[in-house]
Scaffold this active site. Sequence first.
Site, PDB file in Angstrom:
ATOM      1  N   LYS A   1       4.515  -1.915  -0.996  1.00 18.17           N
ATOM      2  CA  LYS A   1       3.917  -1.693   0.327  1.00 18.17           C
ATOM      3  C   LYS A   1       4.782  -0.748   1.151  1.00 18.17           C
ATOM      4  CE  LYS A   1       1.376  -5.977   0.107  1.00 18.17           C
ATOM      5  NZ  LYS A   1       1.327  -7.413   0.341  1.00 18.17           N
TER       6      LYS A   1
ATOM      7  N   GLN B   1       4.403 -11.557   3.856  1.00 19.93           N
ATOM      8  CA  GLN B   1       4.099 -11.710   2.431  1.00 19.93           C
ATOM      9  C   GLN B   1       3.954 -13.203   2.092  1.00 19.93           C
ATOM     10  OE1 GLN B   1       3.555  -9.077   0.191  1.00 19.93           O
ATOM     11  NE2 GLN B   1       2.815 -10.753  -1.065  1.00 19.93           N
TER      12      GLN B   1
ATOM     13  N   ASP C   1      -3.480  -7.398   7.623  1.00 15.32           N
ATOM     14  CA  ASP C   1      -3.932  -8.096   6.406  1.00 15.32           C
ATOM     15  C   ASP C   1      -5.345  -8.663   6.615  1.00 15.32           C
ATOM     16  OD1 ASP C   1      -2.544  -8.142   4.036  1.00 15.32           O
ATOM     17  OD2 ASP C   1      -1.168  -9.752   4.635  1.00 15.32           O
TER      18      ASP C   1
END
Length: 284
Positions: A53, A97, A120
């Site tokens: 990422k 995460q 997200d």
Amino acid sequence: MTARLIDGNALAKKVRGEVAQQVAALAAQGRQPGLAVILVGEDPASQVYVKHKVADCESVGMRSVLDRHPASLSEATLLQRIRELNADASIHGILVQLPLPKHIDANKVIETISPAKDVDGFHVASAGALMIGRPGFKACTPYGCMKMLEAIGCDPRGKHAVVIGRSNIVGKPMALLLLQANATVTICHSATPDLAAHTRQADIVVAAVGKRNVLTADMVKPGAVIIDVGMNRNDEGKLCGDVDFAGVSQVAGWITPVPGGVGPMTRAMLLVNTLEAAQAAARA
Ligand code: NAP
């Protein structure tokens, strides 16, 4: 019939190219988009994902901040760190995460992220916005799947789409996006008695289960579009999806490979969401 391949790598590259252009335009105004990635603990898979990422951000000219913490980090400290990032005008997207260590309540953590920075798309505000058709961040994986359909000229309007799996991060938002695009949507899950009876009717199948060979050739309508979200390991330890690729590609019209399908698009859509967050901040 031999299915045509939906090349996630090629499409993701195209998306990244488009993002990079818009990032450069924002950066020229002194508004470089920034993504904060928070990693708690030493989970090996999470470390790899986070590394990708950060590299993806760099590849399109975005700023990224990797915030690493030991597994012993307290929930209160993590929540405080998120509040700091919420208030940081140079950060437009915040990603925590998952999975988090057991002593940390992941829902509480996600709900602490400002919905304006929820790139997200996991915040309840983003999920709710999708549910009622209001603007909001879309979860990256289903958003990427929709882009793949668009790329092959598959308009879901009037089509029957079957989504296998009902998780909050893939199955449910996928079904809602297809519904928003005017498909007739069936959602199947572990309590669906005859999965094949549904998938055989489908013009579009999205498999998001996490089990190999959930979808085999006899379960697919000839010419159907097959999107394989699953990530599993085969007997040789190689990455594979939920779909029996060799068999299904003889029947389907289009199919995504694993690897090289949905995975790269998920990563690309995180960049799109971060760009959208930065553009919204610039307009505010
Ligand atoms: P999840 O939370 O475990 O959900 C799996 C879903 O599959 C559940 O809704 C479950 O039903 C359903 N299911 C299980 N067995 C089934 C069966 N035999 N028939 C029909 N449905 C069944 O998983 P997830 O997070 O959605 O992820 C799904 C897969 O996608 C995993 O392999 C994951 O690694 C992969 N993934 C890939 C990407 C990517 O970028 N490529 C991103 C995210 C996830 P119940 O609800 O009834 O339990």
